[in-house]
Scaffold this active site. Structure first.
Site, PDB file in Angstrom:
ATOM      1  N   HIS A 156       0.837  -1.220   0.000  1.00 11.47           N
ATOM      2  CA  HIS A 156       0.000   0.000   0.000  1.00 11.47           C
ATOM      3  C   HIS A 156       0.868   1.265   0.000  1.00 11.47           C
ATOM      4  O   HIS A 156       0.443   2.298   0.494  1.00 11.47           O
ATOM      5  CB  HIS A 156      -0.950   0.043   1.197  1.00 11.47           C
ATOM      6  CG  HIS A 156      -1.668  -1.242   1.451  1.00 11.47           C
ATOM      7  ND1 HIS A 156      -2.881  -1.545   0.870  1.00 11.47           N
ATOM      8  CD2 HIS A 156      -1.330  -2.336   2.191  1.00 11.47           C
ATOM      9  CE1 HIS A 156      -3.265  -2.753   1.264  1.00 11.47           C
ATOM     10  NE2 HIS A 156      -2.338  -3.265   2.065  1.00 11.47           N
ATOM     11  N   SER A 277      14.682  21.776 -16.070  1.00  7.67           N
ATOM     12  CA  SER A 277      13.495  22.594 -16.319  1.00  7.67           C
ATOM     13  C   SER A 277      13.940  23.902 -16.951  1.00  7.67           C
ATOM     14  O   SER A 277      15.018  24.412 -16.645  1.00  7.67           O
ATOM     15  CB  SER A 277      12.788  22.861 -14.993  1.00  7.67           C
ATOM     16  OG  SER A 277      12.011  24.041 -15.072  1.00  7.67           O
ATOM     17  N   LYS A 283      15.891  21.918 -10.812  1.00 12.34           N
ATOM     18  CA  LYS A 283      15.244  20.671 -11.213  1.00 12.34           C
ATOM     19  C   LYS A 283      16.136  19.687 -11.944  1.00 12.34           C
ATOM     20  O   LYS A 283      16.938  20.064 -12.789  1.00 12.34           O
ATOM     21  CB  LYS A 283      14.052  20.989 -12.126  1.00 12.34           C
ATOM     22  CG  LYS A 283      12.891  21.564 -11.382  1.00 12.34           C
ATOM     23  CD  LYS A 283      12.117  20.479 -10.664  1.00 12.34           C
ATOM     24  CE  LYS A 283      10.648  20.861 -10.646  1.00 12.34           C
ATOM     25  NZ  LYS A 283       9.793  19.829 -11.088  1.00 12.34           N
ATOM     26  N   GLU A 290       9.497   8.637 -16.838  1.00 11.98           N
ATOM     27  CA  GLU A 290       8.133   9.115 -17.097  1.00 11.98           C
ATOM     28  C   GLU A 290       7.703   8.773 -18.524  1.00 11.98           C
ATOM     29  O   GLU A 290       6.558   8.393 -18.776  1.00 11.98           O
ATOM     30  CB  GLU A 290       8.051  10.624 -16.861  1.00 11.98           C
ATOM     31  CG  GLU A 290       8.149  10.980 -15.383  1.00 11.98           C
ATOM     32  CD  GLU A 290       8.320  12.482 -15.147  1.00 11.98           C
ATOM     33  OE1 GLU A 290       7.940  13.280 -16.023  1.00 11.98           O
ATOM     34  OE2 GLU A 290       8.850  12.837 -14.095  1.00 11.98           O
TER      35      GLU A 290
END
Ligand code: ARG
Length: 458
Positions: A156, A277, A283, A290
């Site tokens: 979980h 970024s 970043k 992704e």
């Protein structure tokens, strides 16, 4: 417009119809397989005396020249041909004249395209398998180095019990190993040659289908000519295996993204595999993971699309089947790209062992072992569960771990606890006492690693 079938027609094809119907923009991807299939076909026609030895030799020589001209950039595949089959045949006739016109004897584009797609897919099955094998080698390497790297295992997405990085990686090893087994199964089932099925009902020429099949490394010919031209099961099976590979890569990507986050910092993705970024200078984004996660949808889409295309098609060949190509090529390229990139990212990723270890310490991951300690000292499990529950509450209140409690504090909750509790609930003990087959204990893990190593050597 270069078409193979003008004879019966009195009017030119409408340009839009021509464009809509043509497949050259994508079926050129298997020009090599098309020529290979033609060479096998002509070799068989020669052996059977359907072509003379000289005709056979001349056509084969010319087909080989066309192949090398395409490969070395001397001959461009252009849209003036309807499909790759027309392109090859037209070029053969240009170069050889009437002899070239004999190439298509005893063959239809229906069995020809069925063969080309099967040859192409067979090669892709092997390429994908080879890439998976490389990925497995990377995973195994990480496993070998991390049988003592303790980290929290989750259920979980809540810290559950301590495991090791080797154990976590081992789960992915199993998944990708099953993916390879699926590919092997598919190969075994699909490796039969549809050439010689003709348009749908075979041919009247005395073709030797066993021979053509053998020439191209197939186990034998397909046994029903209607099925031979209209079977795309092997493609559906391969896309399904690809979808499963992507599902595994996507789950793995999701974990890498979580582990790479500021909150976790379990891993650091190498600069070469992350991006920045345009506005936020701090970043470093896990874009590769992704993208792999994102591209999974595309591959699922290809599978659903082909299943849907095939579901209403009566026997035998229908033009709907031309739709099998673009989406399959896209899915095949996507899967190969994703495996290769993911492998590169994984191989260069740094694991922050201290963070993993600290995280495992922090989340009561040894609560089960504390309960087991009580059970080993005669407390029934249900009571032990309740006692440790109280201990956890106490610790949460104080902001400490179970290990931080003094023996007096522990004894105040249950007198059964003795000094040896600390040893019993140390992370090392929690992990290394788990020695059932498939568990994270070092000895159990080392046996698995040795077996997987042998598997990879095959
Ligand atoms: N481009 C076609 C395909 O991909 C080749 C077969 C054409 N056959 C036909 N009967 N028109 O399916």
């Amino acid at each position: 417009m270069a078409q193979l079938w003008g004879g019966r027609f009195t009017k030119e094809t409408d340009q839009l119809v021509y464009n809509f119907n043509a497949s050259i923009t994508f079926d050129q991807k298997f020009y090599k397989q098309d020529i290979e299939g033609s060479i096998a076909h002509v070799t068989m026609l020669g052996k059977q005396g359907i072509l003379t030895e000289e005709e056979m030799q001349a056509i084969i020589k010319c087909l080989k020249e066309i192949l090398s001209d395409v490969e070395e950039g001397r001959l461009a595949i252009t849209n003036e041909y309807e499909d790759i089959h027309s392109f090859v045949e037209a070029n053969l006739i240009d170069r050889l004249g009437d002899t070239g016109k004999k190439l298509h004897t005893g063959r239809s584009r229906n069995d020809q395209v069925a063969l080309d797609m099967r040859l192409y897919t067979r090669q892709e099955v092997l390429h994908t398998d080879a890439l998976l094998k490389e990925l497995l080698a990377t995973i195994l390497h990480i496993m070998e180095e991390n049988t003592e790297t303790i980290m929290p295992g989750f259920t979980h997405l809540q810290k559950a019990q301590p495991i090791t990085l080797a154990h976590h990686m081992g789960a992915y090893f199993e998944m990708f190993k099953r993916d390879r087994l699926r590919l092997h199964d598919i190969y075994e089932r699909m490796n039969y040659c549809p050439l010689g099925s003709g348009a749908l009902a075979g041919t009247t020429y005395p073709l030797d289908r066993d021979y053509t099949a053998e020439l191209m490394g197939f186990y034998g010919p397909t046994l029903n000519s209607m099925d031979g031209v209209s079977d795309r099961d092997y493609l559906i099976e391969f896309l399904s295996a690809c979808a499963t590979i992507m599902m595994h890569l996507s789950r793995f990507s999701e974990e890498v993204i979580i582990w790479n986050s500021n909150e976790y910092q379990f891993v650091e993705i190498d600069d070469a595999y992350s991006t920045g970024s345009s506005i936020m200078p701090q970043k470093k984004n896990p874009d590769i993971a992704e993208l792999v996660r994102g591209k999974t949808g595309r591959v699922y889409g290809a599978l659903m699309s082909l299943l849907t295309t095939m579901k209403g098609i009566p026997l035998a060949y229908n033009k709907d089947m031309q739709e099998d190509k673009e989406l399959s090529f896209d899915a095949m390229d996507t899967v190969k790209g994703c495996i290769a990139l993911f492998n590169g990212m994984l191989a260069t990723m740094k694991f922050n062992k201290e963070r993993m270890r600290a995280s495992a310490n922090g989340g009561f991951t040894n609560a089960t072992d504390a309960a087991d300690y009580l059970v080993n000292h005669g407390v029934p499990f249900r009571d032990a569960h309740g006692i440790v529950g109280q201990i956890v509450l106490y610790c949460i209140d104080k902001g400490i771990a179970i290990d931080d409690m003094s023996l007096e504090e522990l004894k105040a909750i249950s007198p059964v606890f003795e000094e040896d509790i600390y040893e019993a609930i140390s992370m090392e003990t929690c992990v290394n006492k788990r020695l059932t087959v498939g568990a994270p204990g070092k000895e159990a893990m080392e046996k698995v690693i040795a077996a997987e190593k042998e598997y990879l050597m095959q």
